[in-house]
Design a protein around this motif. Structure first.
Motif, PDB file in Angstrom:
ATOM      1  N   UNK A  14     -51.935  -1.107   0.530  1.00 24.20           N
ATOM      2  CA  UNK A  14     -52.274  -1.228  -0.887  1.00 24.20           C
ATOM      3  C   UNK A  14     -52.036   0.099  -1.599  1.00 24.20           C
ATOM      4  N   UNK A  15     -52.384   1.219  -0.955  1.00 28.00           N
ATOM      5  CA  UNK A  15     -52.176   2.533  -1.566  1.00 28.00           C
ATOM      6  C   UNK A  15     -50.688   2.812  -1.755  1.00 28.00           C
ATOM      7  N   UNK A  16     -49.875   2.499  -0.755  1.00 27.92           N
ATOM      8  CA  UNK A  16     -48.422   2.697  -0.887  1.00 27.92           C
ATOM      9  C   UNK A  16     -47.825   1.783  -1.956  1.00 27.92           C
ATOM     10  N   UNK A  17     -48.301   0.554  -2.004  1.00 27.87           N
ATOM     11  CA  UNK A  17     -47.825  -0.373  -3.033  1.00 27.87           C
ATOM     12  C   UNK A  17     -48.198   0.136  -4.421  1.00 27.87           C
ATOM     13  N   UNK A  18     -49.421   0.622  -4.565  1.00 31.90           N
ATOM     14  CA  UNK A  18     -49.865   1.171  -5.842  1.00 31.90           C
ATOM     15  C   UNK A  18     -49.054   2.406  -6.214  1.00 31.90           C
ATOM     16  N   UNK A  19     -48.775   3.262  -5.244  1.00 31.99           N
ATOM     17  CA  UNK A  19     -47.975   4.450  -5.489  1.00 31.99           C
ATOM     18  C   UNK A  19     -46.556   4.073  -5.920  1.00 31.99           C
ATOM     19  N   UNK A  20     -45.974   3.078  -5.249  1.00 31.81           N
ATOM     20  CA  UNK A  20     -44.639   2.616  -5.617  1.00 31.81           C
ATOM     21  C   UNK A  20     -44.624   2.070  -7.043  1.00 31.81           C
ATOM     22  N   UNK A  21     -45.609   1.240  -7.392  1.00 31.01           N
ATOM     23  CA  UNK A  21     -45.652   0.665  -8.730  1.00 31.01           C
ATOM     24  C   UNK A  21     -45.886   1.737  -9.794  1.00 31.01           C
ATOM     25  N   UNK A  22     -46.721   2.707  -9.498  1.00 31.99           N
ATOM     26  CA  UNK A  22     -46.934   3.795 -10.460  1.00 31.99           C
ATOM     27  C   UNK A  22     -45.672   4.626 -10.645  1.00 31.99           C
ATOM     28  N   UNK A  23     -44.961   4.882  -9.575  1.00 35.08           N
ATOM     29  CA  UNK A  23     -43.706   5.645  -9.670  1.00 35.08           C
ATOM     30  C   UNK A  23     -42.670   4.882 -10.483  1.00 35.08           C
ATOM     31  N   UNK A  24     -42.513   3.597 -10.196  1.00 34.58           N
ATOM     32  CA  UNK A  24     -41.552   2.790 -10.960  1.00 34.58           C
ATOM     33  C   UNK A  24     -41.970   2.673 -12.424  1.00 34.58           C
ATOM     34  N   UNK A  25     -43.249   2.532 -12.680  1.00 36.35           N
ATOM     35  CA  UNK A  25     -43.731   2.469 -14.059  1.00 36.35           C
ATOM     36  C   UNK A  25     -43.496   3.770 -14.804  1.00 36.35           C
ATOM     37  N   UNK A  26     -43.699   4.893 -14.142  1.00 31.53           N
ATOM     38  CA  UNK A  26     -43.460   6.193 -14.769  1.00 31.53           C
ATOM     39  C   UNK A  26     -41.976   6.371 -15.096  1.00 31.53           C
ATOM     40  N   UNK A  28     -39.785   3.972 -15.589  1.00 32.28           N
ATOM     41  CA  UNK A  28     -39.471   3.045 -16.675  1.00 32.28           C
ATOM     42  C   UNK A  28     -39.951   3.593 -18.016  1.00 32.28           C
ATOM     43  N   UNK A  29     -41.134   4.181 -18.037  1.00 35.23           N
ATOM     44  CA  UNK A  29     -41.650   4.775 -19.258  1.00 35.23           C
ATOM     45  C   UNK A  29     -40.772   5.931 -19.718  1.00 35.23           C
ATOM     46  N   UNK A  30     -40.332   6.775 -18.804  1.00 40.15           N
ATOM     47  CA  UNK A  30     -39.469   7.904 -19.155  1.00 40.15           C
ATOM     48  C   UNK A  30     -38.136   7.424 -19.727  1.00 40.15           C
ATOM     49  N   UNK A  32     -37.587   4.524 -21.171  1.00 37.64           N
ATOM     50  CA  UNK A  32     -37.873   3.925 -22.469  1.00 37.64           C
ATOM     51  C   UNK A  32     -38.025   4.998 -23.543  1.00 37.64           C
ATOM     52  N   UNK A  33     -38.741   6.075 -23.235  1.00 34.99           N
ATOM     53  CA  UNK A  33     -38.924   7.153 -24.206  1.00 34.99           C
ATOM     54  C   UNK A  33     -37.601   7.858 -24.503  1.00 34.99           C
ATOM     55  N   UNK A  34     -36.739   8.015 -23.502  1.00 33.53           N
ATOM     56  CA  UNK A  34     -35.420   8.603 -23.734  1.00 33.53           C
ATOM     57  C   UNK A  34     -34.593   7.702 -24.649  1.00 33.53           C
ATOM     58  N   UNK A  35     -34.691   6.387 -24.456  1.00 33.29           N
ATOM     59  CA  UNK A  35     -33.967   5.449 -25.313  1.00 33.29           C
ATOM     60  C   UNK A  35     -34.482   5.520 -26.743  1.00 33.29           C
ATOM     61  N   UNK A  36     -35.793   5.582 -26.916  1.00 31.04           N
ATOM     62  CA  UNK A  36     -36.367   5.689 -28.260  1.00 31.04           C
ATOM     63  C   UNK A  36     -35.926   6.995 -28.916  1.00 31.04           C
ATOM     64  N   UNK A  37     -35.889   8.078 -28.157  1.00 26.81           N
ATOM     65  CA  UNK A  37     -35.455   9.368 -28.690  1.00 26.81           C
ATOM     66  C   UNK A  37     -33.988   9.295 -29.122  1.00 26.81           C
ATOM     67  N   UNK A  38     -33.141   8.668 -28.303  1.00 26.16           N
ATOM     68  CA  UNK A  38     -31.723   8.514 -28.657  1.00 26.16           C
ATOM     69  C   UNK A  38     -31.553   7.640 -29.894  1.00 26.16           C
ATOM     70  N   UNK A  39     -32.352   6.584 -30.003  1.00 23.55           N
ATOM     71  CA  UNK A  39     -32.280   5.739 -31.199  1.00 23.55           C
ATOM     72  C   UNK A  39     -32.692   6.511 -32.443  1.00 23.55           C
ATOM     73  N   UNK A  40     -33.702   7.355 -32.316  1.00 24.64           N
ATOM     74  CA  UNK A  40     -34.111   8.188 -33.440  1.00 24.64           C
ATOM     75  C   UNK A  40     -33.021   9.160 -33.843  1.00 24.64           C
ATOM     76  N   UNK A  41     -32.358   9.778 -32.858  1.00 18.75           N
ATOM     77  CA  UNK A  41     -31.249  10.683 -33.155  1.00 18.75           C
ATOM     78  C   UNK A  41     -30.095   9.947 -33.827  1.00 18.75           C
ATOM     79  N   UNK A  42     -29.802   8.740 -33.323  1.00 21.97           N
ATOM     80  CA  UNK A  42     -28.722   7.953 -33.922  1.00 21.97           C
ATOM     81  C   UNK A  42     -29.081   7.566 -35.355  1.00 21.97           C
ATOM     82  N   UNK A  43     -30.336   7.233 -35.591  1.00 28.16           N
ATOM     83  CA  UNK A  43     -30.767   6.908 -36.958  1.00 28.16           C
ATOM     84  C   UNK A  43     -30.622   8.098 -37.886  1.00 28.16           C
ATOM     85  N   UNK A  44     -30.933   9.292 -37.391  1.00 27.06           N
ATOM     86  CA  UNK A  44     -30.768  10.495 -38.211  1.00 27.06           C
ATOM     87  C   UNK A  44     -29.290  10.763 -38.483  1.00 27.06           C
TER      88      UNK A  44
END
Length: 116
Positions: A14-26, A28-30, A32-44
């Motif tokens: 369970x701990x390894x599964x949780x660690x894997x999911x947290x790593x994948x979520x992190x 994915x979040x990074x 997503x934030x890079x995509x949002x930043x690129x969209x903001x730059x493109x909008x500018x």
């Protein structure tokens, strides 16, 4: 195997599964934030582009027809006006296509060449 080994095994899984999911979520979040930043730059970048003038082929050719009394005209007259304007627009597009291909050095289509 003793009963406490199964508890430790499941806790580790369970701990390894949780660690894997947290790593994948992190990650994915990074991404997503890079995509949002690129969209903001493109909008500018593209937000300050000059707006193109919306003109039709007929208006660019300088021969803008005056609006006529379409409601009161005969159907034959309206059909003639429509066919004439359609032929004019096709001719303007053909001329532009010939000029564009000539500028690029491309061969012309046979139906685009004027036979005079």
């Amino acid at each position: 195997m003793p009963w406490w080994f199964w508890i430790l095994l499941w806790i580790a899984l369970v701990a390894l599964s949780l660690l894997l999911h947290l790593t994948l979520g992190y990650r994915l979040f990074r991404k997503f934030m890079a995509t949002v930043h690129e969209l903001g730059d493109a909008g500018q970048r593209f937000g300050n582009l000059p707006q193109p003038q919306e003109t039709s082929d007929v208006e660019r050719a300088g021969n803008t027809p005056a609006p006529g009394p379409a409601i009161f005209a005969s159907p034959e007259q309206m059909r003639h006006d429509y066919v004439t304007a359609k032929a004019f627009r096709q001719e303007v597009r053909r001329r532009k296509r010939v000029e564009r291909k000539a500028g690029r050095g491309q061969p012309q289509s046979l139906h685009d060449i004027e036979f005079s």
